[in-house]
Structures are given as C-alpha cells and as structure tokens.
Design an enzyme around this catalytic site. Structure first.
Site, PDB file in Angstrom:
ATOM      1  N   HIS A  66      44.417  45.137  44.123  1.00 37.70           N
ATOM      2  CA  HIS A  66      43.517  44.469  43.424  1.00 37.70           C
ATOM      3  C   HIS A  66      44.314  42.985  43.143  1.00 37.70           C
ATOM      4  CE1 HIS A  66      40.902  42.366  40.398  1.00 37.70           C
ATOM      5  NE2 HIS A  66      39.928  43.363  40.920  1.00 37.70           N
ATOM      6  N   GLU A  82      38.260  39.262  48.249  1.00 39.37           N
ATOM      7  CA  GLU A  82      37.939  38.749  46.739  1.00 39.37           C
ATOM      8  C   GLU A  82      38.883  37.572  46.750  1.00 39.37           C
ATOM      9  OE1 GLU A  82      36.712  41.960  43.867  1.00 39.37           O
ATOM     10  OE2 GLU A  82      38.638  42.081  44.035  1.00 39.37           O
ATOM     11  N   GLY A 142      36.202  37.136  37.895  1.00 38.80           N
ATOM     12  CA  GLY A 142      36.010  36.899  36.410  1.00 38.80           C
ATOM     13  C   GLY A 142      35.917  35.316  36.217  1.00 38.80           C
ATOM     14  N   GLU A 181      44.405  41.635  40.489  1.00 39.62           N
ATOM     15  CA  GLU A 181      45.115  41.570  39.152  1.00 39.62           C
ATOM     16  C   GLU A 181      46.454  42.612  39.105  1.00 39.62           C
ATOM     17  OE1 GLU A 181      41.603  42.772  36.974  1.00 39.62           O
ATOM     18  OE2 GLU A 181      40.872  40.902  37.274  1.00 39.62           O
ATOM     19  N   ASN A 219      33.929  48.000  39.421  1.00 44.60           N
ATOM     20  CA  ASN A 219      35.353  48.015  38.756  1.00 44.60           C
ATOM     21  C   ASN A 219      35.129  47.877  37.365  1.00 44.60           C
ATOM     22  OD1 ASN A 219      37.942  47.726  38.221  1.00 44.60           O
ATOM     23  ND2 ASN A 219      38.322  45.988  39.217  1.00 44.60           N
ATOM     24  N   LYS A 224      37.510  47.810  35.393  1.00 43.68           N
ATOM     25  CA  LYS A 224      38.844  47.557  34.874  1.00 43.68           C
ATOM     26  C   LYS A 224      39.148  48.256  33.672  1.00 43.68           C
ATOM     27  CE  LYS A 224      37.911  43.101  37.013  1.00 43.68           C
ATOM     28  NZ  LYS A 224      38.337  41.602  37.003  1.00 43.68           N
ATOM     29  N   GLY A 267      32.940  42.243  36.033  1.00 39.94           N
ATOM     30  CA  GLY A 267      32.296  42.011  34.896  1.00 39.94           C
ATOM     31  C   GLY A 267      30.647  42.734  34.884  1.00 39.94           C
ATOM     32  N   SER A 317      32.726  37.322  40.917  1.00 42.37           N
ATOM     33  CA  SER A 317      31.490  36.818  40.133  1.00 42.37           C
ATOM     34  C   SER A 317      30.175  37.115  40.719  1.00 42.37           C
ATOM     35  CB  SER A 317      31.574  35.429  39.861  1.00 42.37           C
ATOM     36  OG  SER A 317      32.916  35.066  39.079  1.00 42.37           O
TER      37      SER A 317
END
Ligand code: PEP
Length: 243
Positions: A96, A166, A172, A98, A8, A10, A225, A203
């Site tokens: 997600h 998640e 993150g 976020e 992902n 992002k 990330g 992570s």
C-alpha cells in the site's frame, strides 16, 4: 465475474465499533442475494479476531493490511502471513502506498512478502500507483510498470494475486482519477498481468462507484475512508450491479 469490493480500515477502530461495523455489513449481505460482488474487509491486526468472530458464516471474507517477508522470528511488532491465516484471513494487502511512503517499503520487499503470503495460503492484493508529480511529468505508466515488474513474484497466479491501481494523489484526498485515466491505466496494467483481477482505489465513494466499477478492466475497488461506514460501503458494493 463478480466484482471484488475490498475495505481497508487502516489504523481505525476499537473493539466495539469494529464489531458493530462488521455486524452491520454481515446483516446487509444477508439481505443481498447478489452474485454481482464479493466483499472483503481488512481490519487493523488487533481487530481481525473480533471481526472474524462476527463474520464467520457470512459471505464476507477478511484479510490483513500487511505481513512480514519471513514466516516467523525475531521481528518485534511485525505480523507473519501464517498468523493472518491462523485468524481465517484469505487475503493480505501488500505494498500500500502508505507502507511504501511511511515505512520506505520497496517493491522487492513487497515481492518477498507475497511469497510468504502464498506459502501461508493467502491471496495478495498488491498496490501500485504513481505520485502526483510523476503523473504531471507523464511518467505514470513507466512508474506502474516498474512497480508491477518488481512487486509481483514469479509464483503469482490470477488465483492468488489481485492488483490494486491506486494513484497516490487520489488516496484519502477526495480527488478521484477520471474514468478515462482509470480506463487507460487499467488497460495498460491488463497488458502486463493478464487475467489477474485489477482493482481501482482512491477516494471511491457511493457517488462515484458505479462509473468506476463499470469502467473497462476494473474488476473491483479498494476502499479506505468510505469502508468505515457500513451504509456507504454497502452502497459501493451495490453499485457493482448493472442498473
Ligand atoms: C486506500 O486506503 O487504499 C484508499 C484508496 O483510501 P481512500 O478510499 O480513503 O482514498
């Protein structure tokens, strides 16, 4: 069954670096005749077409990071599922944390988006996971159970629906859930979703991927990330192989 390794990206990447990342991944997959994993990348919407042009003909598939609950219309700034399909996407990430957090997206909206995604011929990756405070209060299973019940539409099948667990506190942050926490939650989710693939996200990096990927009921990983660096993402995928 091959593990599903999803990146992902992002809201990261301009044309040159997105193409470069896709080229490196495609080159890495060429030298990897492995049947141990399938790789998917989800670039930001503006980068799907350039990335698709690089990945076409490779073993890597691609997807979007969100779609609207309608197939078209007066929804300025939004992206419809058929638009993603038109760019060759096979997947779309939905719900997600976020999006749930910054766009106040509800599980009911996630379910409506999933229906449009199915209608467009996309498979969905539905994200669920508890907040730090909810885990501290021992509520993680009831939170995830509710999200699953409300986010997965009746039309969902193992062929068109992947679940990503998640824990929000692990996204993150560099904190990963322990292998035992992952094992317990994935067993719980398995009891709810049957044969749907269940990914872990939060992570994941080259150093912890092997243990996570070989935990019971972990069918793959959703990586933020570490998916922005070709070498790290390839190393995570390679950890799918048994030693
Ligand atoms: C994610 O974006 O879904 C994610 C898990 O991010 P990270 O790997 O950076 O924690």
């Amino acid at each position: 069954m091959p593990k599903l390794i999803v990146g992902n990206w992002k809201m990261n990447g301009l044309q040159a670096d997105s193409r470069d990342l896709a080229e490196k991944l495609a080159a890495g997959m060429k030298g990897d005749p492995s049947n141990d994993f399938h790789m998917v990348v989800c670039p930001p919407a503006t980068m799907i077409a350039p990335v698709a042009a690089v990945l076409k003909g490779s073993a890597i598939r691609w997807g979007g990071q969100d779609c609207h609950a309608e197939a078209s219309g007066a929804f300025t700034g939004d992206i419809a599922a058929p638009m993603l399909k038109d760019l060759g996407c096979d997947f779309v990430i939905l719900g997600h944390s976020e999006r749930r957090q910054y766009h106040e997206e509800t599980s009911a909206q996630v379910a409506a988006k999933a229906k449009q995604a199915y209608a467009a011929g996309l498979a969905v990756i539905i994200c669920v996971g508890e907040l730090d405070a909810q885990r501290s209060a021992g509520e993680q299973e009831s939170v995830v159970a509710r999200q699953l019940a409300e986010s997965i539409p009746a039309e969902a099948l193992p062929l068109n629906t992947v679940i990503a667990y998640e824990p929000v506190w692990a996204i993150g942050t560099g904190k990963t859930a322990s292998a035992e926490d992952i094992r317990q939650m994935h067993a719980f989710i398995r009891g709810k979703v049957g044969r749907m693939q269940i990914l872990y996200g939060g992570s994941v990096k080259a150093e912890n991927a092997r243990e996570i990927l070989h935990t019971e009921n972990v069918d793959g990983v959703l990586v933020g990330g570490a998916s922005l660096k070709a070498e790290a993402f390839m190393a995570i995928a390679a950890a799918s192989r048994l030693p």
